[in-house]
Design a protein around this motif. Structure first.
Motif, PDB file in Angstrom:
ATOM      1  N   PRO A  13       1.983  -1.427 -11.265  1.00  0.00           N
ATOM      2  CA  PRO A  13       0.896  -0.959 -12.149  1.00  0.00           C
ATOM      3  C   PRO A  13       1.460  -0.079 -13.271  1.00  0.00           C
ATOM      4  O   PRO A  13       2.550   0.481 -13.132  1.00  0.00           O
ATOM      5  N   GLN A  62      -2.309   3.878 -14.932  1.00  0.00           N
ATOM      6  CA  GLN A  62      -3.199   3.333 -13.915  1.00  0.00           C
ATOM      7  C   GLN A  62      -2.883   3.899 -12.535  1.00  0.00           C
ATOM      8  O   GLN A  62      -3.780   4.313 -11.799  1.00  0.00           O
ATOM      9  N   LEU A  63      -1.589   3.912 -12.213  1.00  0.00           N
ATOM     10  CA  LEU A  63      -1.189   4.412 -10.894  1.00  0.00           C
ATOM     11  C   LEU A  63      -1.505   5.906 -10.780  1.00  0.00           C
ATOM     12  O   LEU A  63      -2.004   6.372  -9.740  1.00  0.00           O
ATOM     13  N   ILE A 106       0.832  -1.202   0.000  1.00  0.00           N
ATOM     14  CA  ILE A 106       0.000   0.000   0.000  1.00  0.00           C
ATOM     15  C   ILE A 106       0.874   1.261   0.000  1.00  0.00           C
ATOM     16  O   ILE A 106       1.775   1.398   0.817  1.00  0.00           O
ATOM     17  N   LEU A 107       0.588   2.149  -0.951  1.00  0.00           N
ATOM     18  CA  LEU A 107       1.295   3.432  -1.002  1.00  0.00           C
ATOM     19  C   LEU A 107       0.426   4.462  -0.281  1.00  0.00           C
ATOM     20  O   LEU A 107      -0.786   4.481  -0.487  1.00  0.00           O
ATOM     21  N   GLU A 108       1.052   5.267   0.548  1.00  0.00           N
ATOM     22  CA  GLU A 108       0.304   6.351   1.206  1.00  0.00           C
ATOM     23  C   GLU A 108       0.941   7.669   0.803  1.00  0.00           C
ATOM     24  O   GLU A 108       2.043   7.990   1.249  1.00  0.00           O
ATOM     25  N   ILE A 109       0.246   8.384  -0.055  1.00  0.00           N
ATOM     26  CA  ILE A 109       0.812   9.617  -0.606  1.00  0.00           C
ATOM     27  C   ILE A 109       0.164  10.823   0.069  1.00  0.00           C
ATOM     28  O   ILE A 109      -1.055  10.963   0.055  1.00  0.00           O
ATOM     29  N   ASP A 110       1.012  11.682   0.652  1.00  0.00           N
ATOM     30  CA  ASP A 110       0.505  12.906   1.286  1.00  0.00           C
ATOM     31  C   ASP A 110       0.456  14.008   0.224  1.00  0.00           C
ATOM     32  O   ASP A 110       1.490  14.533  -0.193  1.00  0.00           O
ATOM     33  N   MET A 111      -0.775  14.315  -0.210  1.00  0.00           N
ATOM     34  CA  MET A 111      -0.925  15.266  -1.313  1.00  0.00           C
ATOM     35  C   MET A 111      -0.569  16.694  -0.907  1.00  0.00           C
ATOM     36  O   MET A 111      -0.297  17.529  -1.761  1.00  0.00           O
ATOM     37  N   SER A 164      -3.858   7.478 -12.302  1.00  0.00           N
ATOM     38  CA  SER A 164      -5.314   7.632 -12.157  1.00  0.00           C
ATOM     39  C   SER A 164      -5.744   7.319 -10.731  1.00  0.00           C
ATOM     40  O   SER A 164      -6.610   7.999 -10.172  1.00  0.00           O
ATOM     41  N   ASP A 165      -5.145   6.292 -10.121  1.00  0.00           N
ATOM     42  CA  ASP A 165      -5.529   5.920  -8.755  1.00  0.00           C
ATOM     43  C   ASP A 165      -5.089   6.959  -7.722  1.00  0.00           C
ATOM     44  O   ASP A 165      -5.787   7.199  -6.741  1.00  0.00           O
ATOM     45  N   ILE A 166      -3.906   7.554  -7.954  1.00  0.00           N
ATOM     46  CA  ILE A 166      -3.445   8.569  -6.993  1.00  0.00           C
ATOM     47  C   ILE A 166      -4.146   9.904  -7.278  1.00  0.00           C
ATOM     48  O   ILE A 166      -4.374  10.698  -6.378  1.00  0.00           O
ATOM     49  N   GLY A 167      -4.517  10.106  -8.555  1.00  0.00           N
ATOM     50  CA  GLY A 167      -5.160  11.365  -8.942  1.00  0.00           C
ATOM     51  C   GLY A 167      -4.130  12.421  -9.299  1.00  0.00           C
ATOM     52  O   GLY A 167      -4.284  13.580  -8.943  1.00  0.00           O
ATOM     53  N   ASN A 213      -0.961  13.658 -12.434  1.00  0.00           N
ATOM     54  CA  ASN A 213      -0.608  13.591 -13.846  1.00  0.00           C
ATOM     55  C   ASN A 213       0.287  12.368 -14.086  1.00  0.00           C
ATOM     56  O   ASN A 213       1.172  12.088 -13.270  1.00  0.00           O
TER      57      ASN A 213
END
Lengths: 460, 135
Positions: free
Chosen positions: B37, B41-42, B2-7, B44-47, B49
């Motif tokens: 991925p 795809q990745l 699981i990746l946890e990205i702090d936007m 799109s999942d993270i939201g 570019n």
């Protein structure tokens, strides 16, 4: 006739009430757009607010339905077109006030109880879920088949050119455009970021697969409903002269979309409930979502998406006004709505002005002005009943109908009539564009006077 | 994994993706040969570019963490054997500089020498024994 408009108003009110009531379902860690954990959502105070919101929704519905009966009063009927939009706007405003009021109540309870969640914007992605995305969805082939089938009315009109007088060719583009929007909705729904419910890979995978299946089925069924609506609508336009039956496909579409939406919500809700135990481990990771909403719209310049799911999960899509294209789309839509309302208010209430000056006759009506020369007129007659016909490009309101119409026996006509007066002056023209001009005035006496005035003008 | 990205964080998103895949590989949460991925795809999942994910994958490829095949996409590369030293002096200097900075920061926050050694030992042990978690 007025009852059709009241029925449409009631349908709109019911749709708005159903939409408002669906906001109170606990989805995506939110109730009425306020972030709450499952545990806090079950608090008696929160339940009390939900009940009060439900009661207010039904009250607004009953009041709006009763208020719409005012359209039956003769002196109000003159402004019926404009009033319909005003009543819809009033209902929307009342629902918005109710949502806003109850949201504030929820936020106060949240603040009092110090239910504080993280403000961090953490996006969680399971790499294993991302890898298998797209493998559980309903095939996109169906969507493209529906899009191709939506061209049937257009092909039919191309082959049968004589039918175009009832059903203009340009009008047949609306179906494929709507179907294209359904196709867009399908791709938006299947490209939604996968939701992660915990640290267990198997559960995330299972949840994501089921979630994707439900979303793609919803989008496919919506596209199918749109296609059925379009075919039914085209059939009613081509073969049924009774305008009332056009309501059937519209009613079908509204009921179908509401049923599919309801099914979608129930399925998602069930799925979330099935994974509740697993998702509880993520309770501490609930993030506040209020900060991305501004003026009731999604505002996030850092989010590249232009169309995003609504604040209330599963209620469709909204525009990200944080992006320049989103701003243009949002304010463009608002401007378009205002233009329509102004057109309706002006066109629906402004009287026709018929001027006979020199050798010219001028009829002034919103967007459909016409002027003709005396020498273009063959004969003028008066009739008490209009033959069967349909509007091809014009305005058909409660009180007035004007613009381009096609009637049996007459063919292409320009019509400027008050609907409640059953006397018409028919001006037969040389040439075929239009064949006739049909006009009347606000009363039988005034129409008779108009007929006499035209005759004496012609004999001058 | 699981990746946890702090936007909203200070660390650039591409750097967060790169860091977490490096941690995942070193700790064994991502296995050798495991496919990643696709960039699209990745993203799109993270939201974000696709260029952001592409940049992260580019960095990982340059560092030898992943290999990118035109037909099969990105996958985790073989781990180098752990008994070698740094490949060259530049890497040694870079590592020492970064580690020295971290140790200095710990010192400034009042962490004792003994305590720091214990923490570092646990970290090294977890990563080298592929226990799945950093801490």
């Amino acid at each position: 006739m007025i009852w059709i408009y009241i029925f449409i108003l009631w349908l709109v009110y019911i749709v708005m009430t159903v939409s408002s009531l669906s906001y109170i379902k606990y989805q995506d860690h939110q109730i009425l757009g306020v972030t709450l954990s499952k545990l806090n959502a079950d608090n008696p105070e929160i339940k009390g607010i939900i009940n009060s919101f439900k009661k207010l929704c039904y009250l607004i519905l009953s009041f709006s339905m009763g208020f719409s009966l005012l359209l039956l009063m003769p002196f109000i009927r003159h402004y019926a077109d404009f009033l319909m939009f005003f009543m819809m706007a009033l209902n929307l405003f009342a629902n918005w006030i109710s949502i806003n009021h109850h949201q504030k109540k929820l936020l106060t309870i949240k603040e009092q109880n110090k239910w504080i969640y993280s403000n961090k914007k953490i996006v969680t992605v399971d790499l294993n879920v991302s890898k298998v995305k797209g493998k559980s969805r309903i095939s996109s082939v169906w969507i493209w088949i529906f899009l191709i089938l939506s061209f049937i009315p257009m092909i039919f009109l191309l082959i049968n050119s004589d039918m175009r007088k009832f059903y203009p060719l340009g009008f047949s583009f609306i179906g494929p455009v709507c179907q294209l929007l359904s196709t867009f909705l399908y791709y938006q729904m299947i490209n939604q970021p996968s939701r992660i419910i915990g640290h267990k890979q198997e559960s995330n995978l299972l949840f994501a697969q089921k979630y994707e299946r439900i979303n793609s089925t919803t989008a496919t069924l919506t596209a199918l409903s749109m296609l059925i609506f379009w075919i039914l609508f085209s059939l009613s336009m081509l073969h049924i002269q009774n305008n009332f039956l056009i309501i059937v496909p519209i009613t079908f579409l509204i009921i179908a979309v509401l049923t599919i939406e309801n099914w979608h919500q129930k399925k998602i809700h069930k799925l979330e409930e099935a994974f509740t135990d697993i998702s509880s481990e993520y309770e501490e990771n609930i993030q506040e979502q209020e900060s991305t909403w501004k003026w009731g719209c999604y505002y996030n310049p850092n989010d590249l998406r232009i169309f995003v799911p609504k604040r209330f999960a599963s209620m469709g899509w909204t525009i990200n006004i944080g992006r320049p294209i989103g701003k243009v789309l949002y304010f463009g839509t608002i401007a378009l709505v205002f233009v329509v309302i102004i057109f309706l208010a002006y066109g629906g209430t402004k009287d026709y002005e018929i001027e006979l000056e020199g050798s010219e006759m001028m009829i002034d009506a919103t967007m459909y002005d016409i002027s003709i020369e005396k020498e273009q007129i063959n004969t003028v007659s008066i009739i008490n009943q209009l033959p069967n016909g349909i509007r091809t490009n014009g305005y058909g309101g409660v009180n007035k109908s004007f613009g381009h119409f096609t009637f049996d026996k007459y063919g292409n006509c320009m019509l400027y009539v008050y609907n409640n007066v059953n006397q018409y002056v028919v001006i037969d023209l040389k040439g075929s564009n239009p064949n006739y001009i049909i006009i009347n005035d606000k009363t039988m006496e005034e129409t008779e006077a108009l007929y006499q005035a035209i005759n004496s003008w012609l004999s001058e | 994994m699981i990746l946890e990205i702090d936007m909203a964080g200070d660390i650039p998103i591409y750097q967060q993706i790169r860091n977490q895949i490096v941690f995942g590989t070193a700790t064994g949460r991502l296995k050798v040969g495991e496919p990643l991925p696709t960039v699209r795809q990745l993203a799109s999942d993270i939201g974000v570019n696709p260029m952001t994910v592409n940049k992260a994958y580019g960095l990982l490829k340059d560092e030898g963490v992943i290999v990118i095949d035109r037909r099969h996409g990105a996958k985790i590369n073989e781990l180098p054997s752990a008994d070698d030293g740094f490949i060259n002096d530049n890497l040694t200097a870079e590592f020492e500089q970064r580690a020295a900075l971290l140790i200095s920061e710990a010192r400034m926050k009042g962490v004792s020498q003994e305590n720091l050694r214990v923490h570092l030992n646990i970290l090294v042990d977890n990563i080298y024994n592929q226990k799945g978690e950093i801490l």
